[in-house]
Motif scaffolding. Sequence first.
Motif, mmCIF file in Angstrom:
data_model
loop_
_atom_site.group_PDB
_atom_site.id
_atom_site.type_symbol
_atom_site.label_atom_id
_atom_site.label_comp_id
_atom_site.label_asym_id
_atom_site.label_seq_id
_atom_site.Cartn_x
_atom_site.Cartn_y
_atom_site.Cartn_z
ATOM 1 N N SER A 7 0.821 -1.212 0.000
ATOM 2 C CA SER A 7 0.000 0.000 0.000
ATOM 3 C C SER A 7 0.857 1.265 0.000
ATOM 4 O O SER A 7 0.532 2.258 -0.656
ATOM 5 N N GLY A 8 1.989 1.212 0.715
ATOM 6 C CA GLY A 8 2.868 2.373 0.773
ATOM 7 C C GLY A 8 3.468 2.711 -0.584
ATOM 8 O O GLY A 8 3.523 3.879 -0.979
ATOM 9 N N LYS A 9 3.944 1.684 -1.314
ATOM 10 C CA LYS A 9 4.527 1.909 -2.631
ATOM 11 C C LYS A 9 3.477 2.394 -3.628
ATOM 12 O O LYS A 9 3.727 3.287 -4.442
ATOM 13 N N LEU A 10 2.305 1.775 -3.588
ATOM 14 C CA LEU A 10 1.234 2.187 -4.502
ATOM 15 C C LEU A 10 0.812 3.622 -4.234
ATOM 16 O O LEU A 10 0.551 4.392 -5.167
ATOM 17 N N LYS A 11 0.755 3.979 -2.964
ATOM 18 C CA LYS A 11 0.405 5.353 -2.606
ATOM 19 C C LYS A 11 1.470 6.316 -3.124
ATOM 20 O O LYS A 11 1.158 7.419 -3.590
ATOM 21 N N GLY A 12 2.738 5.901 -3.050
ATOM 22 C CA GLY A 12 3.824 6.733 -3.530
ATOM 23 C C GLY A 12 3.781 6.953 -5.034
ATOM 24 O O GLY A 12 4.207 7.996 -5.536
ATOM 25 N N MET A 13 3.255 5.960 -5.757
ATOM 26 C CA MET A 13 3.162 6.068 -7.217
ATOM 27 C C MET A 13 1.852 6.687 -7.684
ATOM 28 O O MET A 13 1.649 6.873 -8.885
ATOM 29 N N PHE A 14 0.975 7.011 -6.745
ATOM 30 C CA PHE A 14 -0.355 7.486 -7.113
ATOM 31 C C PHE A 14 -0.299 8.776 -7.923
ATOM 32 O O PHE A 14 -1.084 8.979 -8.854
ATOM 33 N N GLU A 15 0.630 9.657 -7.587
ATOM 34 C CA GLU A 15 0.745 10.920 -8.321
ATOM 35 C C GLU A 15 1.089 10.675 -9.786
ATOM 36 O O GLU A 15 0.606 11.379 -10.685
ATOM 37 N N MET A 17 0.200 8.030 -11.546
ATOM 38 C CA MET A 17 -1.024 7.560 -12.179
ATOM 39 C C MET A 17 -1.996 8.708 -12.404
ATOM 40 O O MET A 17 -2.660 8.798 -13.448
ATOM 41 N N ASN A 18 -2.071 9.598 -11.433
ATOM 42 C CA ASN A 18 -2.990 10.723 -11.524
ATOM 43 C C ASN A 18 -2.579 11.669 -12.645
ATOM 44 O O ASN A 18 -3.440 12.214 -13.362
ATOM 45 N N ALA A 20 -1.081 10.867 -15.386
ATOM 46 C CA ALA A 20 -1.486 10.227 -16.641
ATOM 47 C C ALA A 20 -2.980 10.435 -16.873
ATOM 48 O O ALA A 20 -3.427 10.614 -18.013
ATOM 49 N N GLY A 21 -3.755 10.424 -15.788
ATOM 50 C CA GLY A 21 -5.185 10.679 -15.898
ATOM 51 C C GLY A 21 -5.486 12.091 -16.370
ATOM 52 O O GLY A 21 -6.416 12.324 -17.154
ATOM 53 N N LEU A 22 -4.701 13.066 -15.912
ATOM 54 C CA LEU A 22 -4.874 14.454 -16.354
ATOM 55 C C LEU A 22 -4.568 14.583 -17.850
ATOM 56 O O LEU A 22 -5.272 15.291 -18.575
ATOM 57 N N ASP A 23 -3.526 13.886 -18.305
ATOM 58 C CA ASP A 23 -3.210 13.889 -19.737
ATOM 59 C C ASP A 23 -4.341 13.251 -20.539
ATOM 60 O O ASP A 23 -4.666 13.709 -21.646
ATOM 61 N N MET A 24 -4.949 12.204 -19.987
ATOM 62 C CA MET A 24 -6.059 11.542 -20.660
ATOM 63 C C MET A 24 -7.263 12.487 -20.779
ATOM 64 O O MET A 24 -7.924 12.547 -21.824
ATOM 65 N N ASN A 25 -7.549 13.237 -19.717
ATOM 66 C CA ASN A 25 -8.660 14.193 -19.758
ATOM 67 C C ASN A 25 -8.466 15.223 -20.868
ATOM 68 O O ASN A 25 -9.403 15.553 -21.607
ATOM 69 N N LYS A 26 -7.253 15.745 -20.981
ATOM 70 C CA LYS A 26 -6.956 16.736 -22.023
ATOM 71 C C LYS A 26 -7.158 16.138 -23.417
ATOM 72 O O LYS A 26 -7.695 16.776 -24.318
ATOM 73 N N ILE A 40 -7.960 4.590 -25.909
ATOM 74 C CA ILE A 40 -7.720 5.540 -24.814
ATOM 75 C C ILE A 40 -7.176 4.810 -23.590
ATOM 76 O O ILE A 40 -6.216 5.250 -22.955
ATOM 77 N N CYS A 41 -7.802 3.676 -23.260
ATOM 78 C CA CYS A 41 -7.358 2.893 -22.105
ATOM 79 C C CYS A 41 -5.943 2.356 -22.308
ATOM 80 O O CYS A 41 -5.149 2.292 -21.364
ATOM 81 N N SER A 42 -5.623 1.990 -23.540
ATOM 82 C CA SER A 42 -4.274 1.491 -23.846
ATOM 83 C C SER A 42 -3.238 2.597 -23.688
ATOM 84 O O SER A 42 -2.138 2.366 -23.162
ATOM 85 N N LYS A 43 -3.571 3.794 -24.129
ATOM 86 C CA LYS A 43 -2.658 4.926 -23.977
ATOM 87 C C LYS A 43 -2.412 5.212 -22.493
ATOM 88 O O LYS A 43 -1.273 5.455 -22.071
ATOM 89 N N TYR A 44 -3.496 5.190 -21.718
ATOM 90 C CA TYR A 44 -3.369 5.476 -20.290
ATOM 91 C C TYR A 44 -2.496 4.432 -19.589
ATOM 92 O O TYR A 44 -1.572 4.778 -18.846
ATOM 93 N N SER A 45 -2.788 3.154 -19.812
ATOM 94 C CA SER A 45 -2.021 2.101 -19.143
ATOM 95 C C SER A 45 -0.562 2.111 -19.605
ATOM 96 O O SER A 45 0.353 1.839 -18.814
ATOM 97 N N THR A 46 -0.322 2.458 -20.866
ATOM 98 C CA THR A 46 1.053 2.564 -21.363
ATOM 99 C C THR A 46 1.808 3.651 -20.620
ATOM 100 O O THR A 46 2.949 3.438 -20.167
ATOM 101 N N ASP A 47 1.193 4.827 -20.484
ATOM 102 C CA ASP A 47 1.858 5.938 -19.803
ATOM 103 C C ASP A 47 2.137 5.617 -18.338
ATOM 104 O O ASP A 47 3.209 5.945 -17.810
#
Length: 234
Positions: A7-15, A17-18, A20-26, A40-47
């Motif tokens: 959970s600690g590592k995933l939390k550290g990487m959350f920013e 992931m987020n 990449a989500g902002l880039d997806m919104n744009k 779109i989902c492939s681009k997001y998971s790739t990033d």
Amino acid sequence: MSPIFTSGKLKGMFEIMNNAGLDMNKYIKKNLGQLESKEICSKYSTDVIAACAFAIKAHSFENENADFRKIGRAMFDFSWRNALSQTLYFLGHPAVNILRLNFFDSWTTNYLASAFWKTIKMREESGTKGNDLIDIIINMRKDKKLCEEIDFEGDKVVAQAVQFFAAGFETTSSTMAFMLYELCLHPEMQDKLRQEIMDSIKNNNGITYEGILEMKYLDMCVMVLRKFRKLSTR
């Protein structure tokens, strides 16, 4: 590789992931009416995976032919080469040795290996931390006892990053795409989920790691995808 999923590592990487989500919104706002959800989902998971496993910004939403996106297509889009080699790996492995077939095109694994070692070298020289897979592997390489026990050098090291990309890219993008498909079929579920997300954003002043853990209906929407697994085994 299990330490990277704490959970600690995933939390550290959350920013990561987020972002990449902002880039997806744009990207979505810019291309309304010309969208294919699986792409779109492939681009997001790739990033996300490129950033978390290779500490590289893949720019999939900015460049339709970004290097990491081309690798994803080469690995998982249909081709007769992929169909033959990957089928033989599972059903006719002796033929793999005779024909000297690689599971994936060699240029894809060579590119990932080169990118991975460059990042390792830069990270070791600078001494910076990224809260990602690179940090985990650098720490493992410093463990002399571990390296001696499993001969953790060369291809065994880079294989962890390649596996991370190969195992995470298609599974993540497919799960997201199937979920979007189901939400389109059930607008009442879509409205309920959207409301839960909006409430979480309001209560947590944005999308947060803790906020996502609290989204019970979102979790149920992901879990309902098990019906496809059930159908595929009939």
